[in-house]
Design an enzyme around this catalytic site. Structure first.
Site, PDB file in Angstrom:
ATOM      1  N   MET A 108       0.811  -1.220   0.000  1.00 29.29           N
ATOM      2  CA  MET A 108       0.000   0.000   0.000  1.00 29.29           C
ATOM      3  C   MET A 108       0.846   1.273   0.000  1.00 29.29           C
ATOM      4  O   MET A 108       0.293   2.365  -0.002  1.00 29.29           O
ATOM      5  CB  MET A 108      -0.902   0.000   1.242  1.00 29.29           C
ATOM      6  CG  MET A 108      -1.932  -1.112   1.252  1.00 29.29           C
ATOM      7  SD  MET A 108      -3.079  -1.009  -0.152  1.00 29.29           S
ATOM      8  CE  MET A 108      -3.865   0.555   0.162  1.00 29.29           C
ATOM      9  N   ARG A 109       2.180   1.127   0.009  1.00 34.82           N
ATOM     10  CA  ARG A 109       3.009   2.322   0.059  1.00 34.82           C
ATOM     11  C   ARG A 109       2.786   3.203  -1.156  1.00 34.82           C
ATOM     12  O   ARG A 109       2.787   4.437  -1.062  1.00 34.82           O
ATOM     13  CB  ARG A 109       4.479   1.940   0.192  1.00 34.82           C
ATOM     14  CG  ARG A 109       5.399   3.153   0.364  1.00 34.82           C
ATOM     15  CD  ARG A 109       6.840   2.768   0.622  1.00 34.82           C
ATOM     16  NE  ARG A 109       6.997   2.280   1.981  1.00 34.82           N
ATOM     17  CZ  ARG A 109       7.427   1.069   2.285  1.00 34.82           C
ATOM     18  NH1 ARG A 109       7.737   0.214   1.328  1.00 34.82           N
ATOM     19  NH2 ARG A 109       7.555   0.697   3.532  1.00 34.82           N
ATOM     20  N   ALA A 110       2.599   2.594  -2.321  1.00 29.60           N
ATOM     21  CA  ALA A 110       2.404   3.380  -3.537  1.00 29.60           C
ATOM     22  C   ALA A 110       1.142   4.238  -3.437  1.00 29.60           C
ATOM     23  O   ALA A 110       1.142   5.413  -3.848  1.00 29.60           O
ATOM     24  CB  ALA A 110       2.318   2.459  -4.756  1.00 29.60           C
TER      25      ALA A 110
END
Length: 705
Positions: free
Chosen positions: A275-277
């Protein structure tokens, strides 16, 4: 103090300047990775942006740059008096050298004070110095992996934790992280790429007018830096004020449901991991809106954020260039918008925030040339870069994904080639077009015997500055890592003679011992590939290329340098001089033609010469020779005896070797096995290269020593 080249005077490089400015507006974006060829003003631009950042107020005397208004409760120099007045200073630009140690980066016990005064004192590192500033890592792809891990963990958490030699310290470490790299010198691991918020590709302009302006400005700066800086001072001040205004506006920027759906749909469409993107895209889009002076995020902001945040995160083959398919990006954004409108029409509820006009032609507020400080020069070279208009230049920004070596396909009319049967003579001079490589696969490790002292990597055993401690030794030059127990043991017998009176241990320089550590090194893997007519059969050469591509992938993961020697026809060619750019080796392999006779001796002698020269350049990097051949030798006088003599010459030089036997068919001559015996090498077939049993075969290259 030298005058820094003005940021607004940099010509072109709009993506790079915009990415740096967005991080200046919102450091939570997570930094910038700048990829590009040499001589593209990467370092100049990074150093220049620090001068635009607002000054910071610090606690006087605090080595960790604490903010007087909100001091770090864990500061090793604290606690700080909240009533104490702060001191204002310029934002620091701290540079991390490629050869820095872990102690220099994170800090460590001050051994001199510990031994001389008997106190436990912490000596801060570069992470502490960079707090509330800019940490710049030039050639970040050449840093040791463990240093990059520490660096990016601190960038993600905003704190540095030091647990070593009895010291337990935590201090704040929030900084704008910028790394630059030349992809020709090797790549970063995917998991490390993901820790950089944004990435940009920079190249030199091909426009004559723009190149002329670059030279004109650089010469003017070199002639009189102060006068040049004074001429650009108004533009610099405008940019500085705009950054401050955007920082103040940032908390007021809102993300609507439609925008969030577009961000999520885009990340899902490009199959990014985790989910970092999504989070980075959201932060980047809000920073873009604040930079443009808006409190609402538009679809154009989301598109620009994707172009900056996703190219290095999308799933791709190891040797593909980063980039986004912009047509696919536009489709994902449009589909998400339609789904959001449909959900709202069906009564899912109104959007929780204002949805500004998604028209990218938003005038000055979109961050175009009229919306920020300008400058002269072609292509808007001066001033602050505009946001990209997605409708105006769909090809600008990032290249479409490269298809990689597997994309090549054999030409039509392919049939049986002469000289491919057992014992058949290849047709002299009959060159065949390049054939497609087979699908790469995971291979077992090829290692060099013994204990080396080369550059840190992941292949062979080596004495390194990091790794597990295996003993103690006398320091060579400056003490790097104290081995406390061994030092005390060396000093203990001399305490009475030195007049110890009970106040502390008396330690002299000859008593000091440093830790001897063992880790892994990267090697020079030199491939010698038979491209002659005997290898020209499509099916066989495809399998050979697939095997070499797999070994190249292994070298990429183990941080090796690679080189490629090919032989065919009348001689041998150094197709790829030793380099850290493994993807360059894959590109050369893809275009490798085949055909002609088999000058095996020439290939081995060329390899011997390449290794001799590389040994002079870097004596500490040990080589591993990988010969990919069926063992045939044709052309010239006594081809097989000459090849045997060349192989024995390589063996006498102590080169560790592996022979990959490419012979196929029901009748096998065993020539590759004979070559392996002359080289003192292990021999493995293409089939065995995939098998678990290859570990025992390949690791037994000690016979080459």
């Amino acid at each position: 103090m030298s005058t820094t080249y003005p940021f607004t005077a940099v010509v072109g490089q709009d993506d790079l300047r915009l990415a740096l400015l967005l991080n200046a507006v919102s450091p939570a974006v997570g930094g910038v990775l700048v990829r590009g060829e040499k001589g593209t003003a990467k370092t100049t631009t990074v150093r220049a942006v620090a001068a635009l950042l607002p000054h910071v107020t610090v606690v006087p005397g605090c080595r960790f740059s604490c903010d007087p208004a909100a001091p770090d409760p864990h500061c090793p120099d604290g606690p700080h008096d909240p009533a104490q007045d702060g001191a204002e200073r310029a934002t620091k630009l701290v540079e991390l050298p490629v050869g820095a140690s872990e102690d220099r980066l994170v800090g460590a016990l001050d051994f001199e004070r510990a031994l001389a005064e008997g106190v436990k004192a912490f000596e801060p590192g570069l992470l502490a110095e960079a707090h509330r500033g800019v940490l710049y890592v030039d050639e970040v792809n050449l840093l040791n992996d463990h240093l990059v891990d520490v660096l990016l963990d601190a960038a993600a958490t905003g704190a540095s934790y030091v647990e070593r030699e009895g010291v337990s310290v935590r201090h704040a470490a929030r900084f704008l992280l910028v790394g630059t790299m030349n992809p020709e010198e090797g790549e970063l691991r995917p998991q490390l790429l993901d820790r950089f918020g944004l990435t940009v590709e920079v190249t030199a302009s091909r426009e004559t007018d723009e190149r002329v302006e670059v030279v004109r400005r650089r010469l003017a700066y070199d002639d009189d830096p102060e006068q040049f800086a004074a001429r650009w001072a108004p533009q610099e001040q405008q940019a500085r004020e705009r950054i401050a205004a955007a920082r103040e506006l940032l908390p007021s920027v809102r993300l609507g449901d439609t925008v969030l759906r577009q961000i999520a749909a885009t990340c899902a469409a490009f199959e990014v991991d985790g989910m970092r993107a999504d989070i980075v895209m959201a932060r980047t889009a809000t920073a873009l809106a604040a930079w443009a002076g808006r409190t609402g995020v538009t679809a154009a902001d989301v598109r620009q954020a994707a172009l900056l945040a996703l190219p290095h995160r999308r799933r791709r083959n190891p040797f593909d260039a980063p980039g986004l398919d912009e047509e696919k990006l536009d489709q994902a954004l449009e589909q998400a918008r339609q789904e959001a409108e449909q959900a709202e029409a069906e009564g899912a509820g109104p959007d929780d925030g204002p949805e500004p006009d998604p028209d990218p032609d938003g005038g000055p507020e979109s961050g175009g040339p009229d919306g920020g400080p300008g400058g002269d020069g072609p292509g808007g070279g001066g001033g602050v870069p505009p946001q990209r208009d997605p409708a105006s230049d769909p090809g600008d920004g990032s290249a479409a994904p490269d298809a990689g070596p597997q994309s090549a396909s054999p030409p039509p009319g392919e049939g049986a080639q002469p000289g491919t049967g057992p014992g058949a003579a290849p047709a002299a001079g009959a060159e065949q077009p390049p054939s497609a490589a087979g699908e790469p696969y995971r291979t077992r490790a090829l290692t060099v015997p013994g204990l080396g002292e080369g550059a840190a990597g992941r292949r062979s055993r080596a004495r390194t500055a990091q790794g597990r401690t295996t003993g103690a030794e006398l320091p060579h030059g400056r003490l790097a890592a104290l081995h406390l127990t061994a030092t005390l043991r060396a000093a203990a017998p001399h305490q009475r003679a030195r007049g110890r009176d009970g106040t502390g241990l008396v330690v002299r320089r000859p008593d000091l011992r440093q830790a001897a550590r063992e880790g892994r090194e990267g090697n020079l893997v030199l491939f010698v590939v038979d491209a002659s007519g005997s290898m020209a059969a499509r099916r066989r050469m495809g399998a050979v290329k697939g095997a070499v591509l797999s070994l190249l992938l292994d070298a990429y993961q183990r941080r090796d340098k690679v080189g490629l020697v090919t032989f065919r026809g009348t001689g041998a060619e150094l197709a790829l001089p030793p380099t850290s750019s493994v993807d360059a080796g894959a590109a050369r392999l893809e275009k490798l033609p085949t055909g002609g006779r088999t000058p095996l001796a020439a290939g081995l002698l060329r390899a011997h010469e390449v290794l001799r020269v590389e040994r002079l350049r870097d004596a500490s990097r040990r080589p591993l020779l990988v010969v990919v051949t069926d063992g045939r030798a044709t052309g010239g006088v006594e081809p097989l005896p000459r090849a045997a003599r060349a192989a024995r010459l390589l063996a006498a030089s102590g080169v560790a070797s592996v022979v990959v036997d490419c012979e196929s068919g029901p009748v096998r001559l065993g020539l590759a096995g004979a070559l392996a015996r002359d080289l003192g090498a292990a021999a493995v077939t293409l089939e065995e290269l995939r098998a678990d049993t290859v570990s025992a075969l390949v690791k037994d290259v000690r016979r080459a020593a």
